[in-house]
Design an enzyme around this catalytic site. Structure first.
Site, PDB file in Angstrom:
ATOM      1  N   LYS A 189      40.986  43.750  41.569  1.00  0.00           N
ATOM      2  CA  LYS A 189      39.538  43.985  41.527  1.00  0.00           C
ATOM      3  C   LYS A 189      39.070  44.931  42.650  1.00  0.00           C
ATOM      4  O   LYS A 189      37.964  45.448  42.598  1.00  0.00           O
ATOM      5  CB  LYS A 189      38.762  42.668  41.595  1.00  0.00           C
ATOM      6  CG  LYS A 189      38.819  41.935  42.910  1.00  0.00           C
ATOM      7  CD  LYS A 189      37.923  40.710  42.857  1.00  0.00           C
ATOM      8  CE  LYS A 189      37.875  39.993  44.196  1.00  0.00           C
ATOM      9  NZ  LYS A 189      36.941  38.856  44.184  1.00  0.00           N
ATOM     10  N   ASP A 190      39.934  45.162  43.657  1.00  0.00           N
ATOM     11  CA  ASP A 190      39.595  46.098  44.733  1.00  0.00           C
ATOM     12  C   ASP A 190      39.962  47.541  44.397  1.00  0.00           C
ATOM     13  O   ASP A 190      39.580  48.464  45.116  1.00  0.00           O
ATOM     14  CB  ASP A 190      40.318  45.715  46.031  1.00  0.00           C
ATOM     15  CG  ASP A 190      39.841  44.390  46.607  1.00  0.00           C
ATOM     16  OD1 ASP A 190      38.688  44.013  46.326  1.00  0.00           O
ATOM     17  OD2 ASP A 190      40.629  43.731  47.310  1.00  0.00           O
ATOM     18  N   ARG A 240      27.367  41.667  41.346  1.00  0.00           N
ATOM     19  CA  ARG A 240      27.689  41.129  40.020  1.00  0.00           C
ATOM     20  C   ARG A 240      27.411  39.631  39.954  1.00  0.00           C
ATOM     21  O   ARG A 240      26.788  39.124  39.004  1.00  0.00           O
ATOM     22  CB  ARG A 240      29.167  41.406  39.699  1.00  0.00           C
ATOM     23  CG  ARG A 240      29.690  40.695  38.451  1.00  0.00           C
ATOM     24  CD  ARG A 240      31.217  40.787  38.365  1.00  0.00           C
ATOM     25  NE  ARG A 240      31.872  40.171  39.519  1.00  0.00           N
ATOM     26  CZ  ARG A 240      32.098  38.862  39.627  1.00  0.00           C
ATOM     27  NH1 ARG A 240      31.703  38.024  38.691  1.00  0.00           N
ATOM     28  NH2 ARG A 240      32.716  38.384  40.697  1.00  0.00           N
ATOM     29  N   ARG A 241      27.871  38.916  40.981  1.00  0.00           N
ATOM     30  CA  ARG A 241      27.637  37.466  41.006  1.00  0.00           C
ATOM     31  C   ARG A 241      26.161  37.141  41.160  1.00  0.00           C
ATOM     32  O   ARG A 241      25.622  36.300  40.442  1.00  0.00           O
ATOM     33  CB  ARG A 241      28.444  36.820  42.148  1.00  0.00           C
ATOM     34  CG  ARG A 241      29.929  36.761  41.892  1.00  0.00           C
ATOM     35  CD  ARG A 241      30.697  36.244  43.097  1.00  0.00           C
ATOM     36  NE  ARG A 241      32.137  36.205  42.837  1.00  0.00           N
ATOM     37  CZ  ARG A 241      33.066  36.407  43.764  1.00  0.00           C
ATOM     38  NH1 ARG A 241      32.714  36.676  45.016  1.00  0.00           N
ATOM     39  NH2 ARG A 241      34.344  36.351  43.442  1.00  0.00           N
ATOM     40  N   ARG A 279      29.846  37.918  54.187  1.00  0.00           N
ATOM     41  CA  ARG A 279      31.044  38.748  54.195  1.00  0.00           C
ATOM     42  C   ARG A 279      32.147  38.042  54.957  1.00  0.00           C
ATOM     43  O   ARG A 279      31.937  37.036  55.616  1.00  0.00           O
ATOM     44  CB  ARG A 279      30.750  40.098  54.863  1.00  0.00           C
ATOM     45  CG  ARG A 279      29.881  41.055  54.068  1.00  0.00           C
ATOM     46  CD  ARG A 279      30.605  41.724  52.905  1.00  0.00           C
ATOM     47  NE  ARG A 279      31.927  42.225  53.273  1.00  0.00           N
ATOM     48  CZ  ARG A 279      32.175  43.375  53.895  1.00  0.00           C
ATOM     49  NH1 ARG A 279      31.169  44.160  54.228  1.00  0.00           N
ATOM     50  NH2 ARG A 279      33.404  43.751  54.162  1.00  0.00           N
ATOM     51  N   ARG A 329      34.400  32.799  55.253  1.00  0.00           N
ATOM     52  CA  ARG A 329      33.283  32.377  54.399  1.00  0.00           C
ATOM     53  C   ARG A 329      33.189  30.854  54.318  1.00  0.00           C
ATOM     54  O   ARG A 329      32.087  30.302  54.301  1.00  0.00           O
ATOM     55  CB  ARG A 329      33.434  32.980  53.001  1.00  0.00           C
ATOM     56  CG  ARG A 329      33.319  34.489  53.000  1.00  0.00           C
ATOM     57  CD  ARG A 329      33.254  35.035  51.600  1.00  0.00           C
ATOM     58  NE  ARG A 329      33.702  36.417  51.553  1.00  0.00           N
ATOM     59  CZ  ARG A 329      33.550  37.234  50.525  1.00  0.00           C
ATOM     60  NH1 ARG A 329      32.939  36.797  49.437  1.00  0.00           N
ATOM     61  NH2 ARG A 329      33.990  38.469  50.558  1.00  0.00           N
ATOM     62  N   CYS A 368      32.549  48.217  43.613  1.00  0.00           N
ATOM     63  CA  CYS A 368      32.106  46.902  44.067  1.00  0.00           C
ATOM     64  C   CYS A 368      30.627  46.884  44.437  1.00  0.00           C
ATOM     65  O   CYS A 368      30.046  45.819  44.643  1.00  0.00           O
ATOM     66  CB  CYS A 368      32.953  46.436  45.246  1.00  0.00           C
ATOM     67  SG  CYS A 368      32.899  47.533  46.663  1.00  0.00           S
TER      68      CYS A 368
END
Length: 314
Positions: free
Chosen positions: A85-86, A133-134, A151, A157, A244
């Protein structure tokens, strides 16, 4: 004996998944009679250095891969282990994705301080995520939520969840599972309710196009079903020129077979930051590239370009 240097980001998750990849490759070498030894080289990326602003404000593509790819082009490393996904939709000339191993859980998950599910979160709950997106999809479902950016790597996190007054944070389930921390998951968000990021849960093993030894080794580690699904998702991403910093998602899976060809279902979304407008599409097909392109065109017809232009300009 060939010494193969594997490049990785230096977060605990990146190093854990890189070590897991190396263990798989070592088993393949033993089975195939290939003589090779592996070494990990830690590389710091731009996305790792800039932690005081959201990813959407850092801008650009390949925030977590560019420095690693440069090290490969320089001959300092032979394989790079990326979270798919990166990875930008276009690779630098001379580099290829040599393998996409079996995908981990592609879904997003909720880690709530009190173990609550998404539906059980109180009104005005403070929810942490660094993903547009989230946040778009969460606010579409629950406009009352207070979404605040968070972040850092997974352990950072999780610590901020406890220390900074969050009711919950949203993470990729794959990362928690790879770290052996699935007990922290309080709720799984289904792809239908929160469409994952392109390539989420999958790894991309990148190498030099002209390194035939490494390409042969990696081909033995490739999972065809995951490769097809991720190809469809990345075709969607490429058509929309996303990264992203853009609120879009896509998830594909094989759902059947027709005339010996696997049939893929692709669900995708583009949304506004505040979740007030959320465009979704579901399509099926056997050609992953065509499927991703068709899904993107369908969302463009619904107004996706207008949304993305607005997001990029803000």
């Amino acid at each position: 004996m060939r010494k193969i240097v594997v490049g990785s980001r230096q977060s605990s998750l990146a190093l854990t998944q890189t070590q897991q990849v190396i263990e798989h490759l070592q088993r393949i070498c033993e089975d195939e009679g290939i003589e090779a030894e592996f070494e990990i080289k830690k590389i710091v990326t731009k996305g790792d250095r800039i932690l005081d602003v959201t990813l959407s404000k850092v801008g650009g593509k390949g925030l977590f891969v560019k420095e690693i790819e440069q090290a490969m082009l320089n001959g300092e490393i032979d394989i790079a282990v990326h979270s798919m996904k990166d990875m930008p939709s276009e690779l630098p000339e001379g580099l290829v994705i040599g393998a996409v191993p079996v995908r981990e859980d592609p879904r997003d998950c909720l880690v709530a301080r009190d173990g609550l599910t998404f539906a059980e979160l109180p009104q005005q709950a403070k929810v942490g995520t660094s993903s547009l997106r989230r946040s778009s999809q969460l606010l579409s479902a629950r406009p009352d939520l207070r979404i605040e950016w968070i972040r850092g790597n997974i352990d950072t996190r999780l610590r901020k969840l406890e220390e900074e007054g969050f009711d919950a944070i949203v993470l990729a389930a794959a990362g928690l599972r790879r770290m052996g921390w699935e007990s922290r998951i309080s709720d799984i968000l289904s792809p239908e309710n929160c469409i994952p990021a392109v390539g989420q849960g999958a790894l991309g093993l990148e190498c030099r196009e002209d390194d035939e030894e490494v390409r042969r080794l990696l081909s033995l580690y490739n999972d065809r079903a995951t490769e097809l699904a991720v190809t469809a998702e990345r075709a969607f991403l490429r058509r929309l020129n996303g990264g992203c910093q853009i609120p879009l998602g896509a998830y594909a899976e094989i759902v059947g077979e027709e005339k010996g060809q696997p049939i893929l279902k692709l669900i995708s979304m583009v949304g506004t930051r505040d979740g007030n407008r959320l465009l979704k599409c579901e399509r099926m097909g056997s050609d992953p590239q065509q499927l991703g392109l068709e899904a993107a065109e369908q969302l463009i017809a619904q107004g996706a370009d207008e949304i993305l232009h607005e997001v990029r300009g803000s």
